[in-house]
Design a protein around this motif. Structure first.
Motif, mmCIF file in Angstrom:
data_model
loop_
_atom_site.group_PDB
_atom_site.id
_atom_site.type_symbol
_atom_site.label_atom_id
_atom_site.label_comp_id
_atom_site.label_asym_id
_atom_site.label_seq_id
_atom_site.Cartn_x
_atom_site.Cartn_y
_atom_site.Cartn_z
ATOM 1 N N VAL A 156 0.382 -1.471 0.117
ATOM 2 C CA VAL A 156 -0.184 -0.116 0.152
ATOM 3 C C VAL A 156 1.480 1.240 -0.328
ATOM 4 C CG1 VAL A 156 -1.313 1.312 1.330
ATOM 5 C CG2 VAL A 156 -2.580 -1.035 0.664
ATOM 6 N N LEU A 157 2.278 1.120 1.442
ATOM 7 C CA LEU A 157 2.857 2.574 1.055
ATOM 8 C C LEU A 157 3.741 3.199 -0.492
ATOM 9 C CD1 LEU A 157 3.801 1.505 4.244
ATOM 10 C CD2 LEU A 157 2.614 3.804 4.145
ATOM 11 N N GLU A 158 3.783 1.445 -1.007
ATOM 12 C CA GLU A 158 4.296 1.305 -2.325
ATOM 13 C C GLU A 158 3.407 1.954 -3.896
ATOM 14 O OE1 GLU A 158 7.222 -1.433 -2.512
ATOM 15 O OE2 GLU A 158 8.413 -0.228 -0.491
ATOM 16 N N GLY A 159 2.035 2.032 -3.431
ATOM 17 C CA GLY A 159 1.154 1.580 -4.328
ATOM 18 C C GLY A 159 1.182 0.577 -5.318
ATOM 19 N N ARG A 160 1.488 -0.736 -4.815
ATOM 20 C CA ARG A 160 1.333 -2.042 -4.994
ATOM 21 C C ARG A 160 0.553 -2.690 -4.816
ATOM 22 N NH1 ARG A 160 4.813 -5.206 -3.625
ATOM 23 N NH2 ARG A 160 5.372 -4.214 -1.769
ATOM 24 N N THR A 161 -0.368 -3.277 -5.398
ATOM 25 C CA THR A 161 -1.541 -4.285 -4.972
ATOM 26 C C THR A 161 -0.750 -5.647 -4.516
ATOM 27 O OG1 THR A 161 -2.497 -3.383 -7.428
ATOM 28 C CG2 THR A 161 -3.395 -5.973 -6.151
ATOM 29 N N PRO A 162 -1.454 -5.508 -2.749
ATOM 30 C CA PRO A 162 -0.929 -6.724 -2.530
ATOM 31 C C PRO A 162 -1.074 -8.047 -2.359
ATOM 32 C CG PRO A 162 -2.221 -4.856 -1.081
ATOM 33 C CD PRO A 162 -2.396 -5.160 -2.266
ATOM 34 N N GLN A 163 -0.167 -9.003 -2.466
ATOM 35 C CA GLN A 163 -0.979 -10.101 -2.389
ATOM 36 C C GLN A 163 -2.131 -11.070 -2.022
ATOM 37 O OE1 GLN A 163 1.537 -13.192 -0.824
ATOM 38 N NE2 GLN A 163 -0.061 -15.013 -1.024
ATOM 39 N N GLN A 164 -3.016 -11.736 -2.662
ATOM 40 C CA GLN A 164 -4.686 -11.755 -2.892
ATOM 41 C C GLN A 164 -4.844 -13.306 -2.674
ATOM 42 O OE1 GLN A 164 -6.876 -9.659 -3.706
ATOM 43 N NE2 GLN A 164 -4.370 -8.197 -3.465
ATOM 44 N N GLY A 165 -6.045 -13.506 -2.167
ATOM 45 C CA GLY A 165 -5.803 -14.950 -0.848
ATOM 46 C C GLY A 165 -5.623 -14.977 -0.305
#
Length: 338
Positions: free
Chosen positions: A312-321
Motif C-alpha cells: 500500500v505504501l509503495e502503490g502496489r497491489t497486495p498479494q490476494q487470497g
C-alpha cells in the motif's frame, strides 16, 4: 578508509565503486533501473558490502518525511497467537528498514488512548485486528494507510484486508466430526462481536445442516477458561434436546474450560463427547487428551499483513487470497457412540 575512523559513508562507497554519490543513492535506494547500468549497480552493492556501509535511516527518513514506523493494534495480549502475528510482521518490517510498535487495545474493545501525541505524525501506517478495530478512531489510525486483519472485506474502513481462511477451518471441523458419525453438536461460541467468529458460526451451521438428522445448539462464552466452564456446564445441564456428542469451540482456551466442565459432569473426552478448538496454541498439546484443533499460522498472518501494508505504501497491489488453515487431529475426537 583509515582503520579506526568513523562509520563508512556514501562518499566512501562512491569512491570505492568509482561512481558518483548520486549513483550510490540511486542503487541503494532501489531507484537505479533505467538510470545506471546493472553492472554499475552490482559494483556499488559490492563496495557497500565490503565497506560494511549502512544507510543513515534517520537522515533519509527526515528527507522523505517518513518515520518508517508501523503500529500493530491487537486485542489485549491474552494468547500467544498475537505474539506470533507480531513476530511475523516485525520480521518482514526489519527486512525493509521498518520498525513495528505493538499496541494492545485495552480488553480488546473500546477506545484506546493515543500512544503518540499525534499518530498521524509519528506513523507511516497501521495494521489492526478486527477485534481491536474500535481503537482505530481513538488513535486516528483509520486516517493512515491501513491493513485490517481477520476482517470483513466489505466493511473494513475501505482498507486492504488480510484473512486466514477461517471459514474453511470451520468446514474442516464439521466434516471431520460428521465423518466420525456425530449428529448432535454444541457450538461453544466466543462472546466477541467480530467478523471472524460470525464466519465460523455461519460455516459450521451450514455444513452441519447439510446432513440429515443433525442438531446444532450454541452457547456463548467470553474467551476465558472460567467463562467456558460456566457456559458448557449450563448448556449440558439445562433443557435443549439431545445431548451433544461433539463440542465445537471457537478457541483453544474455550476448549480448556470445556474440558473442566465435562470432567465435573462426569463426561469423558472423547468417549462420551468429542471436543475441537481453533488456534493450535501450546495449550492444545498440554490438555489431556491432546486437542484436535484448527492450526492458524500466526507468523505467516503477521508477515502477510506487513507485506500488504508495504505494498500500500509503495502503490502496489497486495498479494490476494486467504491464508490456508489446517485441521490437526489429535486424541480429543473419536467416533460417536450415540
Amino acid at each position: 578508509m583509515a582503520r579506526g575512523s568513523t562509520r563508512p559513508t556514501s562518499r566512501d562507497v562512491a569512491q570505492a565503486a568509482g561512481v558518483s554519490q548520486a549513483a550510490v543513492s540511486l542503487v541503494l535506494g532501489e531507484k537505479w533501473r533505467g538510470r545506471v547500468s546493472e553492472t554499475t549497480a552490482e559494483r556499488v552493492r559490492e563496495a557497500a558490502r565490503d565497506l560494511g556501509y549502512r544507510p543513515n535511516l534517520a537522515a533519509r527518513n527526515l528527507r522523505l518525511g517518513r518515520t518508517r514506523t508501523v503500529l500493530l493494534v491487537v486485542p489485549a495480549l491474552t494468547t500467544e497467537f498475537f505474539g506470533g502475528v507480531y513476530t511475523g510482521a516485525a520480521r518482514v518490517a526489519a527486512r525493509h528498514g521498518f520498525g513495528v510498535v505493538l499496541y494492545p487495545s485495552p480488553e480488546g474493545v473500546g477506545p484506546a488512548r493515543d500512544p503518540f501525541a499525534s499518530a498521524q505524525a509519528a506513523l507511516d501506517g497501521v495494521i489492526a485486528s478486527s477485534m481491536a478495530a474500535d481503537a482505530l478512531s481513538a488513535i486516528r489510525g483509520d486516517q493512515l494507510p491501513l491493513v485490517m486483519l481477520d476482517s470483513d472485506p466489505r466493511g473494513s474502513h475501505g482498507a486492504v484486508t488480510v484473512n486466514l481462511d477461517i471459514g474453511d477451518g470451520a468446514r474442516q471441523v464439521a466434516d471431520h466430526l460428521l465423518a466420525l458419525g456425530h449428529r448432535h453438536f454444541l457450538h461453544l461460541a466466543a462472546d466477541v462481536p467480530s467478523w471472524t467468529f460470525e464466519v465460523r458460526a455461519q460455516e459450521l451451521a451450514t455444513r452441519v445442516a447439510s446432513v440429515a438428522g443433525t442438531t446444532l445448539r450454541t452457547a456463548s462464552a467470553p474467551i476465558s477458561i472460567e467463562g467456558a466452564l460456566a457456559a458448557t456446564e449450563a448448556a449440558l445441564t439445562g433443557p435443549g434436546g439431545p445431548r451433544p456428542t461433539a463440542l465445537v469451540c471457537d478457541d483453544d482456551k474455550l476448549a480448556a474450560g470445556a474440558y473442566k466442565a465435562l470432567r465435573r459432569l462426569g463426561l469423558r473426552v472423547p468417549d462420551d463427547i468429542s471436543v475441537t478448538g481453533v488456534d493450535d496454541l501450546g495449550l492444545a498439546t498440554a490438555l489431556d487428551p491432546e486437542l484436535t484443533t484448527v492450526r492458524l499460522d500466526a507468523e505467516t498472518f503477521g508477515e502477510r499483513g506487513m507485506a500488504a501494508l508495504l505494498a500500500v505504501l509503495e502503490g502496489r497491489t497486495p498479494q490476494q487470497g486467504d491464508i490456508p488453515v489446517e485441521l490437526v487431529v489429535r486424541g480429543s475426537t473419536a467416533r460417536s457412540g450415540a
